[in-house]
Design a protein around this motif. Structure first.
Motif, PDB file in Angstrom:
ATOM      1  N   PHE B  20       1.458  11.485 -19.100  1.00 15.39           N
ATOM      2  CA  PHE B  20       0.841  10.285 -18.542  1.00 15.39           C
ATOM      3  C   PHE B  20       1.901   9.258 -18.165  1.00 15.39           C
ATOM      4  CE2 PHE B  20      -2.475  12.171 -21.120  1.00 15.39           C
ATOM      5  CZ  PHE B  20      -3.524  12.169 -20.230  1.00 15.39           C
ATOM      6  N   ALA B  21       2.964   9.215 -18.963  1.00 15.73           N
ATOM      7  CA  ALA B  21       4.029   8.252 -18.670  1.00 15.73           C
ATOM      8  C   ALA B  21       4.814   8.664 -17.439  1.00 15.73           C
ATOM      9  CB  ALA B  21       4.962   8.109 -19.866  1.00 15.73           C
ATOM     10  N   PHE B  22       4.857   9.989 -17.161  1.00 13.18           N
ATOM     11  CA  PHE B  22       5.559  10.430 -15.955  1.00 13.18           C
ATOM     12  C   PHE B  22       4.701  10.263 -14.712  1.00 13.18           C
ATOM     13  CE2 PHE B  22       8.023  12.728 -19.162  1.00 13.18           C
ATOM     14  CZ  PHE B  22       9.280  12.311 -18.784  1.00 13.18           C
ATOM     15  N   PHE B  23       3.415  10.051 -14.913  1.00 12.35           N
ATOM     16  CA  PHE B  23       2.493   9.967 -13.788  1.00 12.35           C
ATOM     17  C   PHE B  23       2.890   8.896 -12.765  1.00 12.35           C
ATOM     18  CE2 PHE B  23      -1.404   8.598 -11.688  1.00 12.35           C
ATOM     19  CZ  PHE B  23      -1.849   9.814 -11.186  1.00 12.35           C
ATOM     20  N   PRO B  24       3.226   7.663 -13.215  1.00 13.31           N
ATOM     21  CA  PRO B  24       3.610   6.651 -12.214  1.00 13.31           C
ATOM     22  C   PRO B  24       4.794   7.082 -11.358  1.00 13.31           C
ATOM     23  CG  PRO B  24       3.286   5.619 -14.342  1.00 13.31           C
ATOM     24  CD  PRO B  24       3.177   7.092 -14.568  1.00 13.31           C
ATOM     25  N   ILE B  25       5.794   7.733 -11.976  1.00 17.46           N
ATOM     26  CA  ILE B  25       6.953   8.189 -11.200  1.00 17.46           C
ATOM     27  C   ILE B  25       6.504   9.214 -10.167  1.00 17.46           C
ATOM     28  CG2 ILE B  25       9.211   9.300 -11.332  1.00 17.46           C
ATOM     29  CD1 ILE B  25       9.396   8.401 -14.211  1.00 17.46           C
ATOM     30  N   LEU B  27       3.515   9.699  -8.937  1.00 12.76           N
ATOM     31  CA  LEU B  27       2.643   9.126  -7.909  1.00 12.76           C
ATOM     32  C   LEU B  27       3.466   8.420  -6.834  1.00 12.76           C
ATOM     33  CD1 LEU B  27      -0.266   8.615  -7.016  1.00 12.76           C
ATOM     34  CD2 LEU B  27      -0.251   6.523  -8.361  1.00 12.76           C
ATOM     35  N   THR B  28       4.454   7.638  -7.273  1.00 13.94           N
ATOM     36  CA  THR B  28       5.320   6.950  -6.315  1.00 13.94           C
ATOM     37  C   THR B  28       5.962   7.958  -5.367  1.00 13.94           C
ATOM     38  OG1 THR B  28       5.855   5.470  -8.142  1.00 13.94           O
ATOM     39  CG2 THR B  28       7.131   5.211  -6.133  1.00 13.94           C
ATOM     40  N   VAL B  30       5.068  11.069  -4.700  1.00 12.28           N
ATOM     41  CA  VAL B  30       4.112  11.800  -3.863  1.00 12.28           C
ATOM     42  C   VAL B  30       3.632  10.945  -2.692  1.00 12.28           C
ATOM     43  CG1 VAL B  30       1.797  12.790  -3.830  1.00 12.28           C
ATOM     44  CG2 VAL B  30       3.365  13.387  -5.657  1.00 12.28           C
ATOM     45  N   ILE B  31       3.395   9.660  -2.935  1.00 12.04           N
ATOM     46  CA  ILE B  31       2.947   8.794  -1.839  1.00 12.04           C
ATOM     47  C   ILE B  31       4.003   8.747  -0.742  1.00 12.04           C
ATOM     48  CG2 ILE B  31       2.392   6.423  -1.200  1.00 12.04           C
ATOM     49  CD1 ILE B  31       1.000   6.099  -3.858  1.00 12.04           C
ATOM     50  N   LEU B  35       3.405  10.540   3.036  1.00  7.18           N
ATOM     51  CA  LEU B  35       3.460   9.776   4.284  1.00  7.18           C
ATOM     52  C   LEU B  35       4.602  10.260   5.172  1.00  7.18           C
ATOM     53  CD1 LEU B  35       2.610   6.192   3.013  1.00  7.18           C
ATOM     54  CD2 LEU B  35       1.139   7.770   4.244  1.00  7.18           C
TER      55      LEU B  35
END
Lengths: 295, 298
Positions: B20-25, B27-28, B30-31, B35
């Motif tokens: 869960f803690a790696f999720f923000p990294i 997500l950034t 992947v976005i 794009l």
């Protein structure tokens, strides 16, 4: 005061007091300007909404010909917004809570990994919600989903995640280290300390963080614009499209019919009242819950 | 913290919470990647600079110049920022240094509520009040013809929208200046304004800068409120009274239904990527500057 930083000479006392009163007036004037401007927003919205603000607005769905000015209400959008926001907040919380526990209990405060995670949360915080909307749309077409409650809820959860995580992180940082060390010295594991002491201690902060994120999610139009769709019915499944209040306001305001525009004002008043309720709840809850905090 | 060795009981929860803690990294990343990949078809055909700096936007003929939109974003955001910052700093100084407790008690809930007010409501207020104000009164005074749907209208709405955020964060920063510092300056014979100028502002400068940065990044990405009052015409803006078409508005108006024209989808994804890079770039710059300041002041 003859040697000010930069070597300026402040001049006579009378001159200095004149500068003082000039700036005091300037500050008071700008404060007044801000207050008037902000109160004017609320006043105008409420004033404009009065003619259309009837009970039927909140207990009925749009009837046939609603967008031509006939009978109906926006129950679909009110319920839809709540569905999206509750779902999104639960999802965001399910990710943010373990993430923040890991960040604060299992990583050293200044480790590079902790810095990287906090940095990525900062970046996510800065990403405009329209970009989340676009990204959500890309995810949606990749998985062959249509615009639906599920897609809208996931996108809003992405918007809420950094808000929620940073709020939790900030409150957990405020927990005195003594408290953690005391429980460690009693032989408790980090997990026990995190869940039974630290999280309990930060519960009021958690509640305000959740309510703040909900407020943001409730008002965000850009995230749901391509992902949630719109419907005149009440949504009963995750895969159906869902109506939301900000979009209801936006669409009705663009209508050429004055009756429909008035309902946009009424819908805006309803949304404002919901936001007001959330902000009041956050204030009173955080006061009430803090009673059991160890200081 | 290092003195506590991880007990065996802790391995499970550690492994369970780590993803869960790696999720923000993730997500950034992947976005960004999504794009980038989606805008690649266009990027492989034309150079990035020719896409960004070209001024012709004619999707049906395959011209995807994004410069009008980039300029629109910059004009609207920077004007709003210049309008909002002086007023909010003066207001927060008044609230923290001069205002009687009664005034503060009135201000606080109003600021809280308005910081959380959805942007569509600010946009509505803009359509009702600001657009007519600009079109009927302000533009003629300055000798311009304007429908009111203009950069100035968008900036005014945006400025008012970011005011509550900047003010409440700044007030918090100002209140955290130690009383002893102010008293020391007062005891040396400084007037209250001199205390503000030489002590309070100096001490709280990084914090106020951070507050302004928060406002700026909100202003950059604001979509609906701006879209409703800015006119949405893809031209190079000439003055504050001309309409514009910022990047977020471009996305909001076209993103959902972009499939039919070749290259269009790519161009819109490039616009989203560009917006992302501008916003993240600004926040990195602010962050770098803050770190530098806080290091220098110890």
């Amino acid at each position: 005061m003859n040697n000010l930083p930069g070597g300026q000479n402040p001049g006579t006392l009378r001159k200095r007091l004149r500068v003082e009163s000039f700036f005091k007036v300037l500050m008071a004037a700008s404060a007044l300007l801000v207050l008037v401007g902000l109160v004017l927003i609320l006043a105008i919205i409420l004033w404009k909404s009065l003619p259309a603000l009837k009970l039927s607005m909140i207990i009925r769905n749009p009837g046939s010909g609603y967008y031509l000015g006939r009978e109906g209400g926006i129950l679909n959008a009110i319920l839809g917004s709540l569905q999206v926001v509750f779902g999104a907040t639960l999802l965001a919380l399910a990710i943010a809570l373990p993430a923040v526990v890991f960040l604060n209990s299992y990583l050293r405060r200044k480790s590079w990994l902790a810095e990287l995670i906090r940095f990525s949360l900062d970046v996510l915080w800065g990403i405009p919600s329209i970009v989340y909307g676009a990204f959500g749309f890309l995810v949606m077409i990749t998985f062959h989903l249509r615009a639906s409650l599920l897609a809208g809820l996931i996108t809003v959860a992405m918007v809420e995640l950094p808000i929620l995580s940073r709020a939790l992180d900030e409150t957990i940082k405020l927990v005195p280290p003594d408290l953690k060390e005391t429980t460690y010295s009693l032989g408790a594991s980090r997990w026990q300390t995190a869940t039974r002491v630290v999280l309990r201690q930060t519960f009021p902060g958690l509640v305000t963080g959740v309510l703040m994120a909900m407020g943001r999610g409730l008002g965000d139009a850009a995230a749901v614009l391509f992902t949630a769709g719109y419907t005149d019915k009440i949504t009963t499944s995750l895969l159906q499209p869902v109506a939301t209040l900000p979009l209801a306001i936006f669409f009705q305001l663009n209508s050429p019919f004055p009756e429909v525009q008035q309902r946009a004002f009424a819908s805006a008043a309803i949304l404002t009242i919901l936001i007001l309720l959330i902000s009041l709840a956050s204030r009173s809850l955080s006061r009430r819950l803090s009673r059991h905090k160890i200081r | 913290m290092a003195i506590y060795r991880l007990s065996r009981k802790d391995r499970g929860p550690e492994l369970a919470t780590a993803p869960f803690a790696f999720f923000p990294i993730a997500l950034t990343a992947v976005i960004f990647l999504a794009l980038l990949i989606k805008s690649w078809p266009l990027l492989s055909l034309k150079s990035l600079s020719s896409l960004i700096f070209s001024t012709t936007w004619l999707p049906s003929r395959g011209h995807f110049g994004l410069w009008p939109f980039v300029l629109g974003t910059l004009w609207v955001t920077i004007t709003a920022f210049l309008l909002a910052v002086p007023v909010s700093i003066l207001t927060s100084l008044y609230l923290s240094e001069y205002a009687p407790a009664r005034v503060r008690r009135v201000f606080q809930p109003v600021l809280d509520l308005l910081a959380g007010l959805p942007s569509v409501i600010y946009g509505m207020w803009g359509v009702l009040v600001v657009v007519p104000l600009v079109g009927k009164y302000l533009a003629p005074v300055f000798g311009h013809q304007s429908s009111g749907y203009s950069i100035l209208a968008a900036s005014l709405v945006l400025a008012l929208m970011i005011l509550p955020t900047i003010i409440s964060v700044s007030v918090e920063v100002l209140n955290s200046v130690p009383l002893a510092l102010k008293e020391a300056a007062l005891s040396l014979g400084a007037t209250r304004f001199e205390v503000i100028r030489y002590v309070v502002m100096k001490k709280s400068f990084p914090g106020i800068l951070a507050a302004c940065g928060l406002g700026l990044s909100r202003a950059f990405g604001e979509t609906i409120a701006v879209l409703m009052v800015v006119g949405n015409v893809p031209v190079i803006p000439r003055s504050l009274f001309s309409p514009a078409y910022p990047l977020p508005a471009l996305l909001a108006n076209n993103y959902g239904e972009m499939m039919s024209i070749p290259g269009y989808e790519s161009a819109l994804n490039l616009a989203a990527l560009l917006l992302l890079v501008i916003v993240v770039g600004f926040s990195l710059l602010a962050r770098w500057y803050l770190v530098r300041i806080s290091r220098r002041s110890g």
